[in-house]
Motif scaffolding. Sequence first.
Motif, mmCIF file in Angstrom:
data_model
loop_
_atom_site.group_PDB
_atom_site.id
_atom_site.type_symbol
_atom_site.label_atom_id
_atom_site.label_comp_id
_atom_site.label_asym_id
_atom_site.label_seq_id
_atom_site.Cartn_x
_atom_site.Cartn_y
_atom_site.Cartn_z
ATOM 1 N N LEU A 112 0.803 -1.215 0.000
ATOM 2 C CA LEU A 112 0.000 0.000 0.000
ATOM 3 C C LEU A 112 0.844 1.278 0.000
ATOM 4 O O LEU A 112 0.478 2.269 -0.631
ATOM 5 C CB LEU A 112 -0.936 0.019 1.217
ATOM 6 N N ASP A 113 1.954 1.291 0.727
ATOM 7 C CA ASP A 113 2.781 2.498 0.790
ATOM 8 C C ASP A 113 4.124 2.133 1.413
ATOM 9 O O ASP A 113 4.294 1.033 1.950
ATOM 10 C CB ASP A 113 2.088 3.588 1.613
ATOM 11 N N SER A 114 5.083 3.063 1.333
ATOM 12 C CA SER A 114 6.400 2.820 1.924
ATOM 13 C C SER A 114 7.075 4.142 2.261
ATOM 14 O O SER A 114 6.738 5.189 1.695
ATOM 15 C CB SER A 114 7.287 2.003 0.973
ATOM 16 N N THR A 115 8.003 4.074 3.202
ATOM 17 C CA THR A 115 8.853 5.217 3.539
ATOM 18 C C THR A 115 10.296 4.728 3.612
ATOM 19 O O THR A 115 10.548 3.543 3.888
ATOM 20 C CB THR A 115 8.465 5.848 4.891
ATOM 21 N N THR A 116 11.247 5.616 3.393
ATOM 22 C CA THR A 116 12.664 5.258 3.472
ATOM 23 C C THR A 116 13.428 6.358 4.204
ATOM 24 O O THR A 116 13.008 7.513 4.223
ATOM 25 C CB THR A 116 13.292 5.067 2.076
ATOM 26 N N PHE A 138 1.643 -3.324 4.092
ATOM 27 C CA PHE A 138 0.974 -4.341 3.279
ATOM 28 C C PHE A 138 -0.402 -4.654 3.852
ATOM 29 O O PHE A 138 -0.629 -4.563 5.066
ATOM 30 C CB PHE A 138 1.787 -5.636 3.235
ATOM 31 N N LEU A 139 -1.281 -5.047 2.954
ATOM 32 C CA LEU A 139 -2.590 -5.593 3.335
ATOM 33 C C LEU A 139 -2.574 -7.080 3.029
ATOM 34 O O LEU A 139 -2.385 -7.479 1.881
ATOM 35 C CB LEU A 139 -3.707 -4.898 2.557
ATOM 36 N N LEU A 140 -2.760 -7.904 4.063
ATOM 37 C CA LEU A 140 -2.794 -9.351 3.873
ATOM 38 C C LEU A 140 -4.147 -9.789 3.338
ATOM 39 O O LEU A 140 -5.138 -9.053 3.413
ATOM 40 C CB LEU A 140 -2.491 -10.066 5.194
ATOM 41 N N ALA A 186 -1.961 8.181 -0.356
ATOM 42 C CA ALA A 186 -1.258 7.106 -1.063
ATOM 43 C C ALA A 186 -1.872 5.747 -0.728
ATOM 44 O O ALA A 186 -2.006 4.873 -1.595
ATOM 45 C CB ALA A 186 0.227 7.118 -0.712
ATOM 46 N N THR A 187 -2.254 5.559 0.523
ATOM 47 C CA THR A 187 -2.877 4.299 0.933
ATOM 48 C C THR A 187 -4.220 4.100 0.239
ATOM 49 O O THR A 187 -4.528 3.003 -0.252
ATOM 50 C CB THR A 187 -3.060 4.280 2.459
ATOM 51 N N LEU A 188 -5.026 5.157 0.157
ATOM 52 C CA LEU A 188 -6.320 5.048 -0.520
ATOM 53 C C LEU A 188 -6.138 4.751 -2.005
ATOM 54 O O LEU A 188 -6.898 3.965 -2.586
ATOM 55 C CB LEU A 188 -7.124 6.340 -0.340
ATOM 56 N N LYS A 189 -5.151 5.377 -2.632
ATOM 57 C CA LYS A 189 -4.897 5.134 -4.051
ATOM 58 C C LYS A 189 -4.534 3.674 -4.299
ATOM 59 O O LYS A 189 -4.978 3.064 -5.278
ATOM 60 C CB LYS A 189 -3.788 6.051 -4.555
ATOM 61 N N SER A 190 -3.719 3.104 -3.415
ATOM 62 C CA SER A 190 -3.331 1.703 -3.586
ATOM 63 C C SER A 190 -4.529 0.778 -3.421
ATOM 64 O O SER A 190 -4.672 -0.218 -4.147
ATOM 65 C CB SER A 190 -2.241 1.340 -2.573
ATOM 66 N N LEU A 191 -5.394 1.087 -2.466
ATOM 67 C CA LEU A 191 -6.601 0.282 -2.301
ATOM 68 C C LEU A 191 -7.502 0.393 -3.527
ATOM 69 O O LEU A 191 -8.094 -0.603 -3.965
ATOM 70 C CB LEU A 191 -7.357 0.734 -1.048
ATOM 71 N N LEU A 192 -7.583 1.585 -4.095
ATOM 72 C CA LEU A 192 -8.404 1.785 -5.292
ATOM 73 C C LEU A 192 -7.839 0.994 -6.470
ATOM 74 O O LEU A 192 -8.592 0.332 -7.207
ATOM 75 C CB LEU A 192 -8.468 3.269 -5.630
#
Length: 245
Positions: A112-116, A138-140, A186-192
């Motif tokens: 779903l998203d990441s940071t570094t 991640f979403l399992l 970013a999380t919502l976009k990945s879910l979409l």
Amino acid sequence: MSHPPKPPPEETPSPEAATASAPVEDAEQLTADQARDYLLSVLDYGQEEIDAKAGIIEELVDLVLPEMKVVAQPIRPPEEDPKEAEALEQRFNGVAVRERDAAWIKQPGLRLDSTTRPLVPRWSAPDKVGGVLRRELFLLTDGRLVTVETVTPWETDGGRHAARDILVGAREVTPAEVLRTFDFVATLKSLLRGLFDGAAVLMERNERPADLVERSGRFFTIIAQVAVGMKESADRLRRAGDSPA
């Protein structure tokens, strides 16, 4: 010879009378302590916003699960060497090895998203040796939200050489914890994207769920409401910043 009568002496108003005759608007002004308490109570709405966003993530996760299951990918390779992670903890500041043995780590998930952030070595010269700490969300397939932390060490030897990423941490998180580290939009976009991609795969297989239209309609309604709300909030903040002092 008569003298003209003297005017009566002027009376000095008492503090009580002066207070009673003060304008109403002065009496209604906030003290410094009252103003502080009021502003702090208003800023508490920030926590209400976090709670609302966490609820949105939780509901969208439930709506997208059937489609997500067909687009999830393995999170980690099948084998990990625990000694490599322990060595990184000694080598870099800010690396803590924890919860590496999570049972779900080899299950598939949707990223779903990441940071570094860069890592500084404890003893070596930072221009010769370094690393990157990556935290991924991640979403399992069972609906749990998890984070995975990895370190990619690098060193220069006539040129920069990056080693493979090494697992240093893995744990389950709540939607509220997600908001502390990862980007809400970013999380919502990945879910979409997961919803669209998963639905396309299922329809190619002629396995379209019976409730797809209902779930996707609810999903799109929530996203639209969030978008409108965020735009209105941004407009209010912009107007506040543009207001004269």
